[in-house]
Motif scaffolding. Structure first.
Motif, PDB file in Angstrom:
ATOM      1  N   ARG A 694      27.797  44.704  33.257  1.00 47.49           N
ATOM      2  CA  ARG A 694      27.925  43.586  34.194  1.00 47.49           C
ATOM      3  C   ARG A 694      28.532  42.381  33.493  1.00 47.49           C
ATOM      4  NH1 ARG A 694      23.313  43.752  36.090  1.00 47.49           N
ATOM      5  NH2 ARG A 694      23.802  44.611  38.136  1.00 47.49           N
ATOM      6  N   SER A 695      28.103  42.109  32.277  1.00 46.67           N
ATOM      7  CA  SER A 695      28.671  40.986  31.532  1.00 46.67           C
ATOM      8  C   SER A 695      30.163  41.212  31.275  1.00 46.67           C
ATOM      9  CB  SER A 695      27.923  40.817  30.213  1.00 46.67           C
ATOM     10  OG  SER A 695      28.522  39.819  29.417  1.00 46.67           O
ATOM     11  N   HIS A 696      30.513  42.473  30.975  1.00 46.27           N
ATOM     12  CA  HIS A 696      31.914  42.799  30.714  1.00 46.27           C
ATOM     13  C   HIS A 696      32.756  42.607  31.971  1.00 46.27           C
ATOM     14  CE1 HIS A 696      35.447  44.876  29.192  1.00 46.27           C
ATOM     15  NE2 HIS A 696      35.389  45.695  30.230  1.00 46.27           N
ATOM     16  N   VAL A 697      32.251  43.063  33.119  1.00 47.57           N
ATOM     17  CA  VAL A 697      32.996  42.940  34.366  1.00 47.57           C
ATOM     18  C   VAL A 697      33.186  41.479  34.731  1.00 47.57           C
ATOM     19  CG1 VAL A 697      32.875  43.360  36.846  1.00 47.57           C
ATOM     20  CG2 VAL A 697      32.381  45.210  35.247  1.00 47.57           C
ATOM     21  N   ARG A 698      32.136  40.681  34.598  1.00 52.63           N
ATOM     22  CA  ARG A 698      32.248  39.262  34.900  1.00 52.63           C
ATOM     23  C   ARG A 698      33.319  38.595  34.024  1.00 52.63           C
ATOM     24  NH1 ARG A 698      28.708  36.115  37.624  1.00 52.63           N
ATOM     25  NH2 ARG A 698      27.032  37.178  38.751  1.00 52.63           N
ATOM     26  N   ARG A 699      33.286  38.933  32.731  1.00 51.10           N
ATOM     27  CA  ARG A 699      34.260  38.325  31.818  1.00 51.10           C
ATOM     28  C   ARG A 699      35.676  38.752  32.179  1.00 51.10           C
ATOM     29  NH1 ARG A 699      37.103  40.015  27.676  1.00 51.10           N
ATOM     30  NH2 ARG A 699      36.098  42.056  27.749  1.00 51.10           N
ATOM     31  N   VAL A 700      35.850  40.029  32.446  1.00 47.25           N
ATOM     32  CA  VAL A 700      37.191  40.534  32.727  1.00 47.25           C
ATOM     33  C   VAL A 700      37.723  39.966  34.045  1.00 47.25           C
ATOM     34  CG1 VAL A 700      38.461  42.608  33.388  1.00 47.25           C
ATOM     35  CG2 VAL A 700      36.995  42.627  31.376  1.00 47.25           C
ATOM     36  N   VAL A 701      36.878  39.924  35.070  1.00 46.47           N
ATOM     37  CA  VAL A 701      37.323  39.434  36.372  1.00 46.47           C
ATOM     38  C   VAL A 701      37.777  37.980  36.277  1.00 46.47           C
ATOM     39  CG1 VAL A 701      36.530  38.838  38.690  1.00 46.47           C
ATOM     40  CG2 VAL A 701      36.000  41.074  37.750  1.00 46.47           C
ATOM     41  N   GLU A 702      37.010  37.164  35.560  1.00 50.05           N
ATOM     42  CA  GLU A 702      37.327  35.735  35.491  1.00 50.05           C
ATOM     43  C   GLU A 702      38.443  35.425  34.509  1.00 50.05           C
ATOM     44  OE1 GLU A 702      35.172  31.398  34.631  1.00 50.05           O
ATOM     45  OE2 GLU A 702      33.981  33.252  34.720  1.00 50.05           O
ATOM     46  N   HIS A 703      38.434  36.074  33.331  1.00 41.67           N
ATOM     47  CA  HIS A 703      39.338  35.659  32.261  1.00 41.67           C
ATOM     48  C   HIS A 703      40.549  36.562  32.082  1.00 41.67           C
ATOM     49  CE1 HIS A 703      36.505  32.593  30.873  1.00 41.67           C
ATOM     50  NE2 HIS A 703      35.544  33.489  30.982  1.00 41.67           N
ATOM     51  N   VAL A 704      40.576  37.707  32.729  1.00 36.55           N
ATOM     52  CA  VAL A 704      41.711  38.619  32.567  1.00 36.55           C
ATOM     53  C   VAL A 704      42.404  38.892  33.893  1.00 36.55           C
ATOM     54  CG1 VAL A 704      42.453  40.904  31.798  1.00 36.55           C
ATOM     55  CG2 VAL A 704      40.649  39.702  30.550  1.00 36.55           C
ATOM     56  N   LEU A 705      41.644  39.375  34.883  1.00 38.11           N
ATOM     57  CA  LEU A 705      42.275  39.865  36.107  1.00 38.11           C
ATOM     58  C   LEU A 705      42.768  38.730  37.003  1.00 38.11           C
ATOM     59  CD1 LEU A 705      39.932  42.880  36.945  1.00 38.11           C
ATOM     60  CD2 LEU A 705      42.126  42.865  35.757  1.00 38.11           C
ATOM     61  N   PHE A 706      41.890  37.791  37.342  1.00 37.06           N
ATOM     62  CA  PHE A 706      42.336  36.728  38.251  1.00 37.06           C
ATOM     63  C   PHE A 706      43.430  35.859  37.636  1.00 37.06           C
ATOM     64  CE2 PHE A 706      38.890  37.947  40.952  1.00 37.06           C
ATOM     65  CZ  PHE A 706      39.262  37.499  42.213  1.00 37.06           C
ATOM     66  N   PRO A 707      43.423  35.543  36.335  1.00 34.40           N
ATOM     67  CA  PRO A 707      44.604  34.874  35.771  1.00 34.40           C
ATOM     68  C   PRO A 707      45.869  35.720  35.889  1.00 34.40           C
ATOM     69  CG  PRO A 707      42.719  34.558  34.326  1.00 34.40           C
ATOM     70  CD  PRO A 707      42.288  35.539  35.383  1.00 34.40           C
ATOM     71  N   ALA A 708      45.718  37.051  35.781  1.00 37.51           N
ATOM     72  CA  ALA A 708      46.895  37.917  35.931  1.00 37.51           C
ATOM     73  C   ALA A 708      47.401  37.921  37.362  1.00 37.51           C
ATOM     74  CB  ALA A 708      46.557  39.337  35.490  1.00 37.51           C
ATOM     75  N   PHE A 709      46.492  37.767  38.336  1.00 42.30           N
ATOM     76  CA  PHE A 709      46.918  37.730  39.737  1.00 42.30           C
ATOM     77  C   PHE A 709      47.878  36.562  39.990  1.00 42.30           C
ATOM     78  CE2 PHE A 709      42.624  39.731  41.103  1.00 42.30           C
ATOM     79  CZ  PHE A 709      43.032  40.942  40.563  1.00 42.30           C
ATOM     80  N   LYS A 710      47.687  35.470  39.249  1.00 43.87           N
ATOM     81  CA  LYS A 710      48.522  34.294  39.491  1.00 43.87           C
ATOM     82  C   LYS A 710      49.989  34.575  39.242  1.00 43.87           C
ATOM     83  CE  LYS A 710      45.268  30.499  38.655  1.00 43.87           C
ATOM     84  NZ  LYS A 710      45.042  29.238  37.921  1.00 43.87           N
ATOM     85  N   SER A 711      50.270  35.387  38.249  1.00 49.43           N
ATOM     86  CA  SER A 711      51.666  35.572  37.848  1.00 49.43           C
ATOM     87  C   SER A 711      52.289  36.854  38.370  1.00 49.43           C
ATOM     88  CB  SER A 711      51.767  35.549  36.316  1.00 49.43           C
ATOM     89  OG  SER A 711      50.949  36.559  35.748  1.00 49.43           O
TER      90      SER A 711
END
Length: 740
Positions: A694-711
Motif C-alpha cells: 500500500r505504501s508503494h502504491v501510494r508513492r508510485v501513484v503520487e510521485h510517478v504515475l500522475f506526474p507522467a499523466f501530465k506530459s
C-alpha cells in the motif's frame, strides 16, 4: 375637430369595395430607368466611404503598387483620394474604365473558380462614378505623360462645360491617382445617414491599418486634408511586427506569438500573429484575410474567442491577425456585394485546425504568464525578500515595513483561490482512509524512506523506428478519440491524494474544480498508450534466476479453476484440464518467443524459462503477484492470427498487468459495517506485506504515475465517461455557503 378625428380613424383601415372600384387601372410592370438601376447597384457596393476606399486599395495592390497614399476630407464624403505607384492604366482603356462589368481579370464565368486577384467584377469604379464626381490621373511606364479623365454616370465627361470629354495629357508620375469628391451627392438620404465625419475617418484609418499589416513590402500613409501630420505612416521595409506596433501599439506587439498550420486535405494554409495570455482587451480584434481579401467571419470569430476563453480572464479578449490561403476552386468570393464575406468548403475542419494550432501555441507560452496576486498565501510562510511595490501595485515608501511592501493593490476573491503549493494540507487528511496522513498533520512529504530500492542498468541500444502500419493505425485511433478538455485537465492538474486503494480512487484538482479519478482506469489507458509510443523500445525487467513459465501458468490456471468452482459456476468451460491448458499456452508463447522479444522485450527460452518482462515506467514495478495471470491470458485473450488485433490485444493485456492492484481495505474503512465490527473484535492485523505494498502504491501513484499523466496522457472520450467525476466546484460551493 370631427374632421381630424375622422382622418385619424381612417389611417390604417382597409379600403372599402367602392373605393377599390374607383381605383385607377392596375399598374403595369415597366423596366426601371438605367440611371436608377445604376444608383441602386452603386448603393449596394459602396455603402460608406470606407467601402469605396477598400475597393481602391485592392485595385492599387493588384496593379503592383509598392506605395499608397490616402488623403481624406470630411470622413471621405467631401474628398477621398488614393495615389499609388503601380502599373497605371493605358490611355486606350480610359473610355470604358468606369463602365459596369469592365475588368482585365475575368474573361468567363469559370474564371471565378481560379480567381486570385482582389478585384474581378469591374463594378467598383463604375459604382463610384454614379454617386460621386470621379477624376482619374494615370501614367504607364511606356507613356511619355500622364492622362487625366473625369467621369460621371460611368461615362467620360468634360472637366468644364464646353470642353471635350477626352482624356487630357498632364504632368504626372508613374502610377494612378483616383480622386472621389462629393460622395453620395445625388443620394441625399444616404448622405444624411452618416453620423459624423470623424466616425467615418476612424473606419478609414482602421481599413488602411488592416491592409498595411497584411500587405508586406507596401508602404501606406493616410492623413486628413489640410493637415501636415499623418495618421498612419508605414514604410515598405517594415516587418509585420513593426506594422502592428505602429498601428495598434507596443502593448499588443510585445505579447504576440506566431502561428502557422496547413492541411493538404482541405487545401489551405494559415499563418498569423496572436496575443498570448498576458494580453487582453475589452473587445476582440481580428484582422482576417482570406486569399488576401479583408473579410469578416462570425464563425471564425466565435471559435477564436472560445479558444482564448480557457486562457484569458473573464471579459478579456485577444488580438489576432490571420491570413488564410485556400485553393480558389474551394472558395466562393461572389456571395456579398462588397466582398466582405466569402464561403469556402470544409469551413468547420479548417477553423478547428486553426484554433487547435493557436491553442497549442498559447499552451506552450502559458508558462510566461504574469499575474498580480497575493504575495503571501494563507497558510504559507514568507521566505524571500519583499517584492517590488511597483510590480505588486501597492503604494509604499522606502521606509515601509516588509508587511506593507507585500501587500497588493487588489485582494483576490476567496472563491477564486486555488492550490499553488502541493506541500499544503490536502483534503485526504480529512478522510478516514488517510489515517497515516492525518497522523502526520496532513502534510505531504517526499517519497518515504522505505521506498523500494530498484537498481537500473543503462545499455547502449539504438532506438528502433516503428514502420508497422498496424501500430500507426492504433496510434491514430487514440488521437482521433482524444477528449480535448479532459486532456488539458490532466496536463495541468494538481494531485490531491489517494482516496481509496481498494476502489483505486484518487482526487485531483483542475482549476477551481475537484475531481475523483479512477486511477486504475486512467493507468490502463496510459500504459496502453505508452505501449504504442514505445513499441519495440521497451526496457527490460530481468529475472535472476529465471522463472519457470509452466509453473507460473499452472498457478494461474489452478487459481482460475478454484475461483470458478468457489463461485458455483460449474459450467463445462470452467471444468478444464489444468495441465492441458498450461501446455497449450506455453507452446504458443515459446513458438512466438522471437516476436515477443523483438517487439515487447518479453524473453522466453526454448526450454520454457521466463527470462524477462517489459519495463514500461522507470520507478515502478508491477505487482509480481499478477504475473501468472498475465501470462495465462496471453493464450486465449490474444488474437495471434492477425497483426493489428494481435498487437492491440497484447498491449492491452500488458497495460492491465501494469495497472496497480486493488488492495484490501484497512479496518475501519470498509463499506460493510459488519466486516468492520468483526475486524475490530478479532483484532485483525494488516499483513506487513500488504502495508508495504500500500505504501508503494501510494508513492508510485503520487510521485510517478500522475506526474507522467501530465506530459504523456491523451485522455480519451471513454475515459471522460467512466474514469473521472467532478465532485466539487469552488465557486459553486461558495454560492451554497452564501445561501446558508
Amino acid at each position: 375637430m370631427s374632421d381630424a378625428m375622422d382622418s385619424d380613424a381612417s389611417r390604417g383601415a382597409k379600403r372599402k369595395a367602392d373605393v377599390l372600384d374607383d381605383a385607377a387601372i392596375p399598374r403595369r410592370i415597366k423596366p426601371l430607368d438605367q440611371d436608377v438601376v445604376n444608383k441602386i447597384a452603386a448603393g449596394e457596393i459602396i455603402v460608406a466611404p470606407v467601402h469605396a476606399l477598400k475597393e481602391l486599395i485592392e485595385n492599387a495592390v493588384d496593379a503592383g503598387a509598392t506605395s499608397l497614399e490616402v488623403l481624406v476630407k470630411d470622413g471621405g464624403l467631401k474628398l477621398l483620394q488614393i495615389t499609388d505607384n503601380g502599373s497605371g492604366i493605358d490611355k486606350e482603356d480610359l473610355p470604358i474604365l468606369c463602365e459596369r462589368f469592365t475588368t482585365s481579370k475575368l474573361q468567363k464565368f469559370e474564371d471565378l473558380q481560379t480567381i486570385a486577384t482582389y478585384g474581378f467584377r469591374g463594378e467598383a469604379l463604375a459604382s463610384i462614378s454614379h454617386i460621386a464626381h470621379l477624376m482619374v490621373t494615370t501614367k504607364t511606364h511606356e507613356s511619355n505623360c500622364a492622362w487625366r479623365a473625369y467621369y460621371d454616370g460611368g461615362k467620360l465627361v468634360p472637366a468644364k462645360p464646353g470642353q471635350s470629354p477626352d482624356p487630357k495629357p498632364v504632368a504626372g508620375r508613374q502610377g494612378t491617382q483616383i480622386t472621389v469628391e462629393d460622395l453620395f451627392y445625388n443620394v441625399p438620404t444616404r448622405r444624411r445617414a452618416f453620423r459624423s465625419p470623424s466616425d467615418e475617418y476612424n473606419k478609414i484609418i482602421d481599413m488602411v491599418g488592416r491592409y498595411a499589416i497584411h500587405c508586406s513590402n507596401v508602404a501606406f500613409s493616410c492623413k486628413k486634408h489640410g493637415e501636415s501630420s499623418t495618421s498612419i505612416a508605414v514604410q515598405a521595409s517594415a516587418s509585420c511586427h513593426d506594422r502592428i506596433r505602429q498601428i495598434y501599439g507596443g502593448s499588443i506587439a510585445s505579447e504576440l506569438t506566431e502561428f502557422s498550420t496547413s492541411d493538404d486535405r482541405w487545401a489551405f494554409k494559415a499563418k498569423g500573429l496572436a496575443t498570448n495570455a498576458n494580453y487582453s482587451t475589452k473587445k476582440t480584434i481580428i484582422l482576417l484575410f482570406i486569399n488576401h481579401r479583408c473579410v469578416e467571419s462570425s464563425n471564425i470569430r466565435k471559435a477564436i474567442e472560445q479558444t482564448y476563453s480557457a486562457f484569458l480572464p473573464k471579459g478579456g479578449h485577444p488580438f489576432v491577425y490571420l491570413s488564410l490561403e485556400i485553393d480558389p476552386r474551394r472558395v466562393d468570393v461572389n456571395v456579398h456585394p462588397t466582398k466582405r464575406e466569402v464561403n469556402f468548403l470544409n469551413e468547420d475542419e479548417i477553423i478547428q485546425a486553426i484554433c487547435e494550432n493557436i491553442r497549442l501555441k498559447l499552451a506552450a507560452v502559458d508558462a510566461s504568464r504574469t499575474y498580480v496576486t497575493q504575495t503571501l498565501l494563507p497558510g504559507g510562510t514568507w521566505s524571500g525578500p519583499a517584492p517590488d511595490p511597483q510590480q505588486s501595485g501597492a503604494a509604499a515608501s522606502s521606509k515601509s515595513s516588509s508587511s506593507s511592501a507585500r501587500r497588493t493593490a487588489g485582494r483576490a476573491n476567496e472563491n477564486s483561490l486555488v492550490r499553488t503549493d502541493t506541500n499544503l494540507r490536502k483534503i485526504t487528511s480529512m478522510l478516514p482512509s488517510a489515517a497515516t496522513a492525518a497522523s502526520s498533520g496532513g502534510q505531504s512529504s517526499d517519497p518515504p524512506a522505505d521506498a523500494e530500492v530498484i537498481e537500473y542498468e543503462t545499455v547502449d541500444r539504438d532506438l528502433t523506428a516503428c514502420h508497422l502500419i498496424s501500430i500507426r493505425e492504433l496510434r491514430a485511433a487514440v488521437r482521433e478519440d482524444m477528449h480535448q478538455e479532459l486532456t488539458e485537465i490532466f496536463a495541468n492538474h494538481t494531485f490531491v491524494g489517494v482516496v481509496d486503494e481498494r476502489r483505486r480512487l484518487a482526487a485531483i484538482q483542475g482549476g477551481l474544480k475537484l475531481y475523483l479519478v479512477d486511477y486504475g482506469r486512467v493507468c490502463f489507458e496510459y500504459f496502453y498508450q505508452l505501449g504504442l509510443t514505445d513499441f519495440g523500445n521497451f526496457g527490460i525487467i530481468r529475472f535472476s534466476p529465471p522463472l519457470d513459465l509452466r509453473g507460473l501458468l499452472a498457478l494461474a490456471a489452478q487459481q482460475e479453476k478454484d475461483t470458478a468452482a468457489g463461485a458455483g459456476i460449474g459450467s463445462e468451460d470452467e471444468d478444464f484440464d489444468v495441465p492441458e491448458i498450461v501446455n497449450l499456452v506455453a507452446e504458443q508463447l515459446i513458438e512466438r518467443r522471437e516476436m515477443l522479444l523483438e517487439y515487447f522485450s518479453l524473453e522466453i527460452s526454448p526450454t520454457g524459462e521466463l527470462l524477462s518482462i517489459p519495463l514500461l515506467v522507470k520507478g515502478y514495478n508491477p505487482a509480481i503477484v499478477k504475473l501468472p495471470r498475465f501470462l495465462l491470458r496471453l493464450g486465449p485473450h490474444v488474437n495471434w492470427t492477425e497483426e493489428k488485433p494481435c498487437f492491440e490485444s497484447l498491449l492491452k493485456e500488458l497495460a492491465a498487468f501494469y495497472v496497480p492492484e486493488q488492495l484490501p481495505a484497512t479496518p475501519g474503512n470498509e463499506d460493510n459495517a459488519a466486516i468492520a465490527a468483526a475486524a475490530q473484535k478479532e483484532e485483525v492485523e494488516i499483513d506487513d506485506e500488504i502495508k508495504a505494498r500500500r505504501s508503494h502504491v501510494r508513492r508510485v501513484v503520487e510521485h510517478v504515475l500522475f506526474p507522467a499523466f501530465k506530459s504523456r496522457l491523451v485522455a480519451t472520450k471513454s475515459l471522460m465517461r467512466d474514469g473521472i467525476l467532478e465532485v466539487a466546484n469552488l465557486k459553486g460551493l461558495y454560492r451554497v455557503f452564501e445561501r446558508c
